[in-house]
Design a protein around this motif. Structure first.
Motif, PDB file in Angstrom:
ATOM      1  N   GLN A   7       0.071   4.138  -2.595  1.00 16.15           N
ATOM      2  CA  GLN A   7      -0.070   5.559  -2.225  1.00 16.15           C
ATOM      3  C   GLN A   7       0.819   6.441  -3.102  1.00 16.15           C
ATOM      4  O   GLN A   7       0.376   7.467  -3.619  1.00 16.15           O
ATOM      5  N   ARG A   8       2.076   6.025  -3.244  1.00 16.63           N
ATOM      6  CA  ARG A   8       2.982   6.868  -4.043  1.00 16.63           C
ATOM      7  C   ARG A   8       2.502   6.968  -5.489  1.00 16.63           C
ATOM      8  O   ARG A   8       2.555   8.040  -6.101  1.00 16.63           O
ATOM      9  N   THR A  48      -0.646   9.168  -5.605  1.00 16.86           N
ATOM     10  CA  THR A  48      -0.279  10.572  -5.436  1.00 16.86           C
ATOM     11  C   THR A  48       0.296  11.123  -6.738  1.00 16.86           C
ATOM     12  O   THR A  48      -0.017  12.230  -7.166  1.00 16.86           O
ATOM     13  N   TYR A  71       0.808  -1.222   0.000  1.00 13.84           N
ATOM     14  CA  TYR A  71       0.000   0.000   0.000  1.00 13.84           C
ATOM     15  C   TYR A  71       0.840   1.271   0.000  1.00 13.84           C
ATOM     16  O   TYR A  71       0.368   2.332  -0.403  1.00 13.84           O
ATOM     17  N   THR A  72       2.090   1.176   0.439  1.00 10.26           N
ATOM     18  CA  THR A  72       2.975   2.337   0.313  1.00 10.26           C
ATOM     19  C   THR A  72       3.207   2.641  -1.165  1.00 10.26           C
ATOM     20  O   THR A  72       3.140   3.784  -1.607  1.00 10.26           O
TER      21      THR A  72
END
Lengths: 1010, 561
Positions: B107-108, B111, B103-104
């Protein structure tokens, strides 16, 4: 003893006697009054009826009548006879001034809750970090130490519980109204400490004061010249350390563990070899890691030379201090120099100025490859079978090349040098008697220079085939250097006006002021590896390949306006109103400003007519109440200040860089979520208190009840990891600290014998009131409504399984559970009822680490030149959780662990009432998940401090032309009584068994006044 | 008078300060761009994309996560008990790590994909489209792992607003897979067959990922089609030497362009290193062996004649190294092998306290052998075997920079072949694909057989070719054999070199035979053996981390957890 003394004097009677009665001005008889003949050694005390008799050895002279809390009287006599004396109570006690926020106040007129600690008392405590000297010094002030490492042994100070979750929990520490580290100052320079505990007392510090304020006043010059030199030398050793099993036991127990998990024995051949030939420190080791790592040279010495001098126009106090503290391991040292110049000048009758300059330097040396904490951790954890050091001095490979002794001795250095320059100028103008105008500016500029050189040590391995040692490799593969600097400036500007006026019996003081405060920090961090030579640990000798560099800057500012109105009627009815408006740059403009008001009132019952009946017993009595609010904006994220909490920023650095085409491509990524809407966190503090002076003010009692509610808490409430960002700050929930404090003191002096006793006890109960719904679970801790913050959370242990049938019939937890494992209670399930499974629904609150019923007693006595002080400190109730290496044999988070002696009491079919579960070679979660099994009471009582001093008689000091000289012996943390796990200090919380111990010290010191 | 002047001065000062207040108090981050200040130009977008790629390096302690997966299966083990050993609960750190690492990345990417629109006009369209396609490809890569390890997962495709932090629910697996397909198709349209730089997403990678996603989801038609597109269009081939794929020097040329997607390292940054080799390397060579192969893997390699060892005439149980598939010695080190690890060359042994080391001048010396007695070495913590894949990298293991391959062409070929076999469309293209892989290994061409025979072959081929690359965990679930291969004792080599361990059987049941599952009833007593493992049906999926459910009780849990 006194009786013996009296008899002694009587035996010398030659010229008749002096007798009489001593009464108080109110007519009450005064027992225990010292009667001395000036210039002689003759003297006595009054009896229970105030009568005295004194045999005279001279025909005329002066008799001195003195008693604590009374003004001494001298009466000339000529021959024997009767002298009746009436003593007047000493109004000095009544006029005693206490340092409060931006001013001083008569102690009797205080309406807020303030504890005062005399600077002299701190000098009795020989500690490197001044914060530790506050331990037990005032009720409601909790100081806990987590580590004894030089340069990192400061205590954590909490005033009346925990005042915030993520907006800082430390009190504001002001040294002469300049914010700086308490541990940077030499206790010798401290005149007094005031601890402001409630909202009313701390109000003028508004936004910074939610966790209480510690005001330190340093010594200043006085008329005349006084030079003093204070020094001590201490030997430090750990209060406690767990003991480890030896090599053979390690292997045997390991194989027991292997067998328990259905694994083959690992050490059959080695055990046989050890048993036949024994360890030879060549191929078979029995390394005593403690002996290899601990230097046994925990020497600490401190020197302070100060000069105070002055005339009516100009007064100077200059002081220089030097502290040098060794750690338990090689290359572990902390040095501090503290230079201070306090200057006061009367320019005209109306205008005065003061200028203070502080130059403070600390130099911390730690080993380069590893911190002292980690070295001690490895020392405590490594099995004795690992090669440490061969007989010829060559290093063995330890575990996976990590050898704690080699790391300490040959692993390079990590230096942190902090240079701090504080300059403060104050101008005070008193145009008329009633008005004081003040302007002050201070700047604290400090730089830190961190240089960490990781040097290589050489690891040898035994080559038994050729009966030699082979150089296996230098470790680490490359040496490296990081060189980091940071520059910090904190400016504080304040203007203030104070107006005092009495109209008859109505006394008014009004104070108003305005402050601005700004802070800026910037840093540059550099790194190079593969240095050509270890002799030149500088960047220039490093390799540009692989180098890194980074840097940045942050700022914040606060603007405040504050005011205070004091009113009292005839020093009987007291009222104080405070207010402060604060604005912080941490918030967005619409949330900058907030007003924090408070009010407090007191009633001095002892001034009332109806009190006169008991005023001879209870000399002074006051009740007081205060209520007010304070703000908090001091946001902390992962231990560091967060200056821009309302912005989500893109971070750069190694963690985000990527390497297309074999070069470093800079990466930028968002890492935290931000909340632009956050606003001030608020503390509402209610305090009810009473102060009494009894028996001619020899006894003092202070009692307080408080309630501290923290609302709109600024919290980092966990967000699901699927967000992919760290939590933003939110204003959510509330928390309450309720508690009480009681301080009882006694001081008296009977002729040459002075003695004092002080007993403090306090309690604080923390409770999360609102949490925004879901409990916040963080590892072993939970934040849940109705319970203390960070309560321990896990399974409820129910002894150990004894048979396979018990395991089979018990609620299912893990497939590999066996007899000797911990059994847990099936408390609940997904439907709220037990479901015959041990899972996340069976977790419950297991206790908390808040110290309850903290108490201390300080006993001191002086007789002629001798003085003795004994200081006990304890905690009545507290839970502490042991995990990791502390609970699990053969485990460590970072390396292969061994086993402690006390863990030998593990379960076997033969040892069924064991203290610990069966052995397993690596952590099986069944036994080492957070559970009540590993939460124990950590209440304790310890002799914190014991001092024995001797002041040389004037006859000797006079000869060598010094005013006074005292030598003393003292000890810190001498004995501890506790039922916590053996080898672990109960004061150190949640260590996971890996820690740097707290120190026990023995000191010899001198105080000389020239 | 004097007083008046002072009063006025003080008043002026206060006013001045108040007026200056708003300047004084206005603070915003100085050294880093905040949200809304970024994605203005190509350079900024590119740097955000770099961070997206960086997050694909899932590690705990600088070892790529995928390299550990096989330690949770029947072909390898980890020194510390892990997912295989019954130590498994909803607090499991692996489940938590993988969930949050994936999930990191998401997210990146989210974004970036949303943020870059603000600067769209400042960037050439082709570049913009490529960068966006790369980010979408990487995001799909994360969802691929999430959906296969956790089943239903929250499908987050935009940066979340704080109001949405706590209300996400798990989207059905089918929806997530549908999303992955559409994202990969869109990404394929924006990308060339070859990556813009080595290590970036290319059309070949995103289609390869589509094939892998469909394949794991048993949508063999989609899988075969996507793989075929790569085979036909990308112009990829196999590296001439299998072993070169796993060494730094061998990877650099990427001969034949077999390596499609990988985790990159560089010596330009001291911190850009991998401990993947170190954690498996021989203790005698100064490594920190903590991950070991099992005998089951060794026995799955064919003999030189192309037959399984129980059917081969050339296999010799006394000397299991001889006459084997050449990939064996580059995958597993067996006592007697000469190995070069951590810049040390030695004869690997676990039976003797000394062994032979090669000196700098080429001569040999006998020296102490830590693999014999080190408590964490292959004899005490493993079952006598060492990993040879990714360990013989000709680098100092403490600063190794061998890239970790996340996708390579051989996998595409095998995925294609297996998909076609499952579809029972066994044509020449299937043989071509299998035989390309076998030929490089020096194994004879596959012999024509029925679907069952071909299944048996392809499952064996897939296991030995891709061992330790993070596939087995998924394969034993897809083939539905986890319940058979997991609850067994960990089996190793002979305890005593003088007592030969009999060859295992593979034909206990038809399922064993089909899946090449060895059984050791006859030889167990003379082999190095470790604990029995556990299997529960719930282990088909990882648990949704309890910490996540503690925060968002709206997240459901997988069955039986």
């Amino acid at each position: 003893m006194l009786i013996t003394l009296c008899q002694f004097y009587q035996a010398n009677a030659q010229n008749g006697e002096l007798r009489g009665k001593v009464t108080e001005s109110t007519g009450e008889v005064l027992p225990g009054v010292t009667v001395l003949i000036k210039g002689s050694s003759a003297g006595t005390t009054t009896d229970a009826n105030g009568n005295y008799k004194l045999s005279l050895s001279q025909s005329s002279g002066t008799a001195v009548f003195s008693s604590m809390g009374m003004i001494s009287q001298e009466i000339a006599f000529n021959g024997a006879g009767e002298i009746n004396v009436s003593l007047v109570s000493d109004s000095k006690t009544l006029n005693e001034l206490v340092v409060v926020g931006y001013g001083t106040q008569k102690k009797v007129n205080l309406t807020g809750s303030v504890s005062v600690i005399d600077g002299e008392r701190l000098k009795n405590r020989q500690v490197a970090s001044t914060s530790l000297a506050l331990q037990g010094a005032a009720p409601g002030v909790t100081v806990t130490q987590q580590s004894g490492v030089p340069g990192g042994d400061a205590g954590t100070i909490r005033i009346r519980g925990i005042g915030s979750i993520n907006a800082g929990q430390n009190p504001l520490v002001l040294i002469d109204n300049v914010e700086m580290s308490l541990d940077a100052i030499d206790p010798n320079n401290i005149e007094s400490i005031s601890v402001l505990k409630d909202a009313a007392a701390a109000a003028v510090y508004g936004s910074r004061a939610a966790n209480g304020v510690i005001l330190i006043t340093t010594k200043r010059g006085a008329n005349g010249i006084n030079v003093s030199y204070n020094a001590y030398v201490s030997d430090q050793s750990p209060t406690d350390l767990p003991n480890k099993v030896n090599a053979l036991e390690h292997m045997k127990y390991w194989d027991v563990a292997q067998a328990n998990s259905g694994l083959p024995a690992a050490f059959t051949q080695q055990i046989a070899a050890y048993e036949t030939s024994g360890p030879d420190n060549y191929t078979l080791f029995n390394t005593d890691w403690k002996k290899l790592v601990l230097t046994g040279n925990g020497l600490m010495h401190n020197h302070n030379l100060n000069v105070s001098g002055g005339t009516d126009r100009i007064k100077i106090y200059a002081s220089g201090s030097f502290l040098d503290q060794n750690g338990l391991t090689a290359n572990t040292n902390y040095k501090r120099t503290d230079l201070r110049f306090n200057t006061d000048i009367s320019l005209t009758k109306k205008l005065s100025a003061s200028m203070d300059l502080v130059l403070n330097k600390s130099n911390r040396l730690w080993p380069g490859q590893s911190t002292p904490q980690s070295i001690i951790r490895q020392m405590l954890g490594f099995p004795a079978t690992a090669p440490g050091r061969y007989d010829g001095g060559e290093w063995g490979e330890g575990w996976s090349n990590a050898n704690p002794a080699a790391q300490a001795q040959d692993g390079g250095f990590s230096r942190a040098i902090t240079n701090s320059r504080i300059i403060k100028g104050t101008l005070i103008y008193k145009p008329i008697e009633e008005l004081e105008l003040l302007a002050t500016y201070s700047s604290n500029f400090y730089t830190t220079h961190g240089r960490n050189f990781t040097d290589q040590y050489k690891i040898y391995i035994a080559d038994a085939a050729n009966n030699t040692l082979l150089l296996a490799r230098p470790w680490p593969a490359l040496n490296s250097l990081s060189d980091n600097t940071s520059e910090n400036t904190q400016n504080l500007f304040r203007v203030q006006a104070t107006y005092s006026k009495a109209f008859g019996k109505h006394n008014f003081t009004a104070l108003g002021g305005f402050t601005t405060e700004d802070f800026q920090t910037s840093n540059v961090n550099t790194y190079r590896q593969n240095l050509l030579s270890a002799d030149r640990p500088y960047l220039d000798s490093g390799d540009p390949l692989g180098q890194t560099i980074s840097g940045g800057i942050s700022k914040y500012s606060i603007v405040s306006a504050y005011g205070r109105l004091n009113y009292n009627y005839n020093e009987k009815y007291l009222l104080e109103i405070n207010g402060r408006m604060d604005a912080s740059s941490r918030f967005r403009q619409e949330n900058w400003w907030k007003l924090f008001p408070s009010v407090s009132a007191g009633w001095r019952l002892s001034q009332e007519g109806f009190w006169s009946g008991i005023s001879h017993i209870v000399n002074d009595a006051k009740i007081r109440a205060s209520y007010g609010t304070l703000g908090n904006q001091n946001l902390i994220r992962s231990g560091s200040a967060d200056y821009y909490p309302t912005y989500s920023t893109f971070y750069s650095g190694t963690a985000y860089n990527y390497y297309f085409n074999n070069v470093v491509n800079a990466g930028y990524a968002l890492t935290t979520a931000a909340n632009p809407n956050i606003k001030w966190e608020t503390s509402k503090i209610l305090d009810l208190g009473a102060d009494f002076g009894l028996l001619r003010n020899r006894m003092s009692i202070t009692a307080d009840y408080f309630r501290r509610d923290i609302t709109d808490m600024l919290q980092l409430v966990p967000i699901p990891t699927y967000v992919g960002l760290a939590s933003p700050f939110v204003n959510i929930g509330s928390m309450r600290n309720t508690g009480w404090e009681l301080g009882i003191g006694w001081k008296d002096k009977i002729k040459d014998f002075g003695y004092q006793a002080q007993f403090n006890i306090s309690d604080v109960k923390n409770k999360v009131l609102k949490n925004g719904g879901t409990p916040i679970i963080n590892g072993a801790n939970i934040q849940q409504e109705g319970y203390a913050l960070d309560s321990y959370y896990g399974y409820q242990a129910d002894g150990l399984f004894q048979t396979a049938d018990e395991v089979k019939n018990a609620p299912f937890h893990y497939g590999n559970t066996a007899p000797g494992d911990i059994r847990y209670r099936d408390i609940s399930g997904p439907d709220g009822v037990p479901d015959n499974k041990i899972d996340s629904y069976d977790r419950t609150i297991l206790g908390n680490y808040f110290p309850r019923y903290e108490y201390s007693f300080n006993l001191a006595a002086q007789y002629k030149g001798l003085d003795v002080t004994a200081f006990f400190q304890g905690v009545g109730k507290k839970d502490n959780y042991l995990s990791g290496t502390g609970s699990q044999p053969f485990y460590s988070a970072n390396f292969q662990g061994s086993m402690y002696e006390h863990q030998k009491d593990f379960w076997t079919p033969e040892n069924t009432d064991a203290a610990y579960p069966r052995l397993t070679p690596s952590a099986i979660p069944n036994n080492y998940v957070t559970s009540s099994y590993w939460v124990r009471s950590a209440s304790y009582l310890r002799i914190k401090n014991l001092v024995l001093g001797y002041t040389l008689p004037k006859t000797i000091t006079g000869k060598i032309k010094i005013k006074s000289a005292r030598i003393y012996l003292s000890g810190q943390n001498l004995i501890t009584w506790s039922n916590f796990f053996p080898g672990f200090d109960p004061e150190q919380r949640d260590t996971g068994g890996e820690f740097y111990p707290i120190m026990k010290t023995y000191t010899v010191g001198i105080n000389i006044n020239l | 008078m004097k007083r008046k002047i002072l009063q006025i001065a003080a008043l002026c000062l206060c006013l001045n300060l108040l007026v200056g207040c708003s300047e004084y108090l206005k603070e915003a981050p100085l050294d880093a761009p905040a949200t809304g200040q970024f994605f203005n130009n190509q350079a900024e977008m590119n740097s955000a994309l770099n961070a997206v790629y960086k997050s694909v390096y899932w590690n705990t302690g600088t070892t790529p996560y995928q390299s550990v997966f096989d330690g949770w299966t029947d072909i390898a083990l980890l020194r510390a008990p892990d997912l295989g050993e019954g130590n498994f609960d909803v607090f499991n750190a692996n489940a938590k790590n993988i969930w949050s690492l994936a999930y990191t990345t998401i997210q990146r990417a989210n974004t970036m994909i949303e943020g870059m629109e603000a600067g769209k006009v400042n960037v050439p369209a082709a570049v913009y489209n490529r960068m966006q396609a790369e980010a979408r490809g990487v995001r799909a890569f994360s969802y691929f792992y999430l959906v296969n390890m956790f089943g239903d997962v929250p499908l987050i495709t935009k940066p979340l607003l704080p109001s949405d932090f706590y209300n996400q629910t798990r989207a059905p697996k089918a929806d997530v897979i549908k999303f992955i397909y559409s994202e990969l198709d869109a990404a394929a349209a924006g990308l060339d067959w070859a990556p813009a730089d080595r290590g970036r997403m290319s059309k070949a990678v995103v289609l390869g990922l589509k094939a892998r996603t469909a394949f794991y989801n048993k949508e063999y038609k989609t899988a075969a089609d996507a793989a075929k597109q790569v085979i036909d269009g990308a112009g990829l081939g196999l590296n001439p030497k299998f072993q070169d794929l796993f060494t730094k020097a061998g990877q650099t040329p990427n001969a034949g362009k077999e390596i499609m997607f990988e985790v990159l390292y560089t010596d330009a940054d001291a911190n850009a290193i991998t401990y993947l080799p170190l954690g498996s390397i021989s203790r005698a060579a100064g490594g920190q062996s903590g991950r070991f192969p099992q005998q089951r893997l060794v026995d799955m390699f064919e003999a030189k004649d192309g037959k399984r060892i129980d059917e081969s005439a050339v296999y010799d149980p006394k000397n299991p190294r001889l006459n084997r598939d050449s990939r064996l010695k580059y995958t597993v080190a067996i006592p007697g092998d000469t190995i070069s690890m951590n810049l040390v060359t030695l004869v690997y042994d676990i039976y003797k306290s000394t062994t032979s080391f090669r000196n700098a001048d080429g001569s040999w010396s006998t020296k102490a052998n830590a693999d014999y007695d080190n408590a964490f070495g292959p004899s005490k913590s493993g079952v006598g075997l060492l990993h040879a894949k990714y360990t013989m990298t000709a680098e100092n293991a403490f600063s190794a920079r061998v890239n970790f391959i996340l996708m390579r062409y051989a996998e595409i070929l095998l995925t294609y072949a297996e998909s076609k076999i499952e579809l029972n469309e066994i044509d020449a293209s299937v043989f071509n694909a299998i035989n390309l892989v076998r030929k490089r290994a020096g194994q004879p061409d596959a012999i024509t057989g029925d679907q069952t025979k071909m299944r048996q072959l392809i499952r064996r081929e897939r296991t030995v070719e891709l061992a330790m690359e993070g596939f087995r965990w998924f394969d034993i679930r897809r083939w539905d054999i986890a319940s058979i291969v997991m609850p067994q004792k960990v089996m190793g080599i002979a305890k005593d070199p003088a007592v030969v361990a009999a060859s295992p059987g593979f034909k206990l049941t038809a399922v064993h035979d089909l899946n090449n599952i060895p059984t050791y009833a006859e030889s167990e007593s003379v082999r190095m053996v470790r604990e029995i493992r556990f299997w529960y049906p719930k282990l088909n999926l990882l648990p949704v981390p309890q910490s996540e459910r503690d925060i968002n009780p709206g997240l459901t849990q997988n069955p039986e957890w």
